[in-house]
Design a protein around this motif. Sequence first.
Motif, PDB file in Angstrom:
ATOM      1  N   UNK A   1      -0.691  -3.248 -19.648  1.00 18.33           N
ATOM      2  CA  UNK A   1      -1.440  -4.131 -18.435  1.00 18.33           C
ATOM      3  C   UNK A   1      -2.876  -4.308 -18.770  1.00 18.33           C
ATOM      4  N   UNK A   2      -3.140  -5.367 -18.237  1.00 19.38           N
ATOM      5  CA  UNK A   2      -4.677  -5.960 -18.508  1.00 19.38           C
ATOM      6  C   UNK A   2      -5.394  -4.884 -17.829  1.00 19.38           C
ATOM      7  N   UNK A   3      -6.707  -4.778 -18.229  1.00 22.78           N
ATOM      8  CA  UNK A   3      -7.813  -3.773 -17.706  1.00 22.78           C
ATOM      9  C   UNK A   3      -8.154  -4.238 -16.203  1.00 22.78           C
ATOM     10  N   UNK A   4      -8.137  -5.400 -15.943  1.00 28.98           N
ATOM     11  CA  UNK A   4      -8.380  -5.833 -14.532  1.00 28.98           C
ATOM     12  C   UNK A   4      -7.297  -5.643 -13.433  1.00 28.98           C
ATOM     13  N   UNK A   5      -6.324  -5.025 -13.733  1.00 29.62           N
ATOM     14  CA  UNK A   5      -5.072  -5.055 -12.871  1.00 29.62           C
ATOM     15  C   UNK A   5      -5.048  -3.715 -12.565  1.00 29.62           C
ATOM     16  N   UNK A   6      -4.732  -3.307 -11.332  1.00 29.20           N
ATOM     17  CA  UNK A   6      -4.650  -2.050 -10.697  1.00 29.20           C
ATOM     18  C   UNK A   6      -3.333  -1.975 -10.009  1.00 29.20           C
ATOM     19  N   UNK A   7      -2.433  -0.847 -10.574  1.00 31.91           N
ATOM     20  CA  UNK A   7      -1.193  -0.824  -9.760  1.00 31.91           C
ATOM     21  C   UNK A   7      -1.007   0.124  -8.549  1.00 31.91           C
ATOM     22  N   UNK A   8      -0.636  -0.301  -7.630  1.00 33.57           N
ATOM     23  CA  UNK A   8      -0.407   0.479  -6.163  1.00 33.57           C
ATOM     24  C   UNK A   8       1.152   0.392  -5.911  1.00 33.57           C
ATOM     25  N   UNK A   9       1.556   1.275  -5.069  1.00 29.69           N
ATOM     26  CA  UNK A   9       2.890   1.198  -4.696  1.00 29.69           C
ATOM     27  C   UNK A   9       3.075   1.287  -3.161  1.00 29.69           C
ATOM     28  N   UNK A  10       4.040   0.230  -2.589  1.00 24.73           N
ATOM     29  CA  UNK A  10       4.088  -0.061  -1.361  1.00 24.73           C
ATOM     30  C   UNK A  10       5.791  -0.057  -1.037  1.00 24.73           C
ATOM     31  N   UNK A  11       6.181   0.984  -0.365  1.00 24.93           N
ATOM     32  CA  UNK A  11       7.760   1.179  -0.116  1.00 24.93           C
ATOM     33  C   UNK A  11       8.327   1.258  -1.421  1.00 24.93           C
TER      34      UNK A  11
ATOM     35  N   UNK B   1       7.600  -0.335  -4.251  1.00 26.56           N
ATOM     36  CA  UNK B   1       7.592  -1.384  -4.844  1.00 26.56           C
ATOM     37  C   UNK B   1       6.317  -1.489  -5.600  1.00 26.56           C
ATOM     38  N   UNK B   2       6.303  -1.319  -6.797  1.00 27.18           N
ATOM     39  CA  UNK B   2       4.755  -1.498  -7.443  1.00 27.18           C
ATOM     40  C   UNK B   2       4.242  -2.769  -7.389  1.00 27.18           C
ATOM     41  N   UNK B   3       3.080  -2.806  -7.130  1.00 34.96           N
ATOM     42  CA  UNK B   3       2.357  -3.922  -7.264  1.00 34.96           C
ATOM     43  C   UNK B   3       1.256  -4.109  -8.135  1.00 34.96           C
ATOM     44  N   UNK B   4       0.822  -5.241  -8.977  1.00 36.29           N
ATOM     45  CA  UNK B   4      -0.273  -5.165  -9.774  1.00 36.29           C
ATOM     46  C   UNK B   4      -1.188  -5.888  -8.994  1.00 36.29           C
ATOM     47  N   UNK B   5      -2.521  -5.266  -8.578  1.00 40.38           N
ATOM     48  CA  UNK B   5      -3.323  -5.873  -7.652  1.00 40.38           C
ATOM     49  C   UNK B   5      -4.825  -6.142  -8.758  1.00 40.38           C
ATOM     50  N   UNK B   6      -5.288  -7.365  -8.808  1.00 37.44           N
ATOM     51  CA  UNK B   6      -6.183  -7.840  -9.603  1.00 37.44           C
ATOM     52  C   UNK B   6      -7.429  -7.100  -8.934  1.00 37.44           C
TER      53      UNK B   6
ATOM     54  N   UNK C   1      13.637  -6.766   8.387  1.00 36.08           N
ATOM     55  CA  UNK C   1      13.786  -6.628   6.969  1.00 36.08           C
ATOM     56  C   UNK C   1      12.363  -6.552   6.347  1.00 36.08           C
ATOM     57  N   UNK C   2      12.066  -6.199   5.087  1.00 37.86           N
ATOM     58  CA  UNK C   2      10.942  -5.777   4.459  1.00 37.86           C
ATOM     59  C   UNK C   2       9.880  -6.933   4.647  1.00 37.86           C
TER      60      UNK C   2
END
Length: 96
Positions: free
Chosen positions: A1-11, A13-18, A48-49
């Motif tokens: 994973x690039x250094x400028x991406x942060x992973x968070x999770x919602x429901x 579902x992992x999301x990579x946020x710049x 639905x989601x």
Amino acid sequence: MPKDLITVEIKHIPLEVKESQLGGVELADVAAQVERFMLDVQADGEIDTLKQALLAALHFAAQAYFKNQNEGGKRREEMARVDELILKLKSAQETT
């Protein structure tokens, strides 16, 4: 994973946020708020989601818009007070 991406999770579902102005802890907190809101929407009735996500986005965008509007009003009030003080100082200076 690039250094400028942060992973968070919602429901789940992992999301990579710049990386933005927020750090990992702050982004995780925002993600948790979004998830709580989505779960509240879901509790009102099964939808639905995607619709949950859109309602959450609209909710948080409206909050940010409202906050921004209020801050603009406060700024104008502060500037009016500063202008008033400047006039009082000039008036006091002219009378002495």
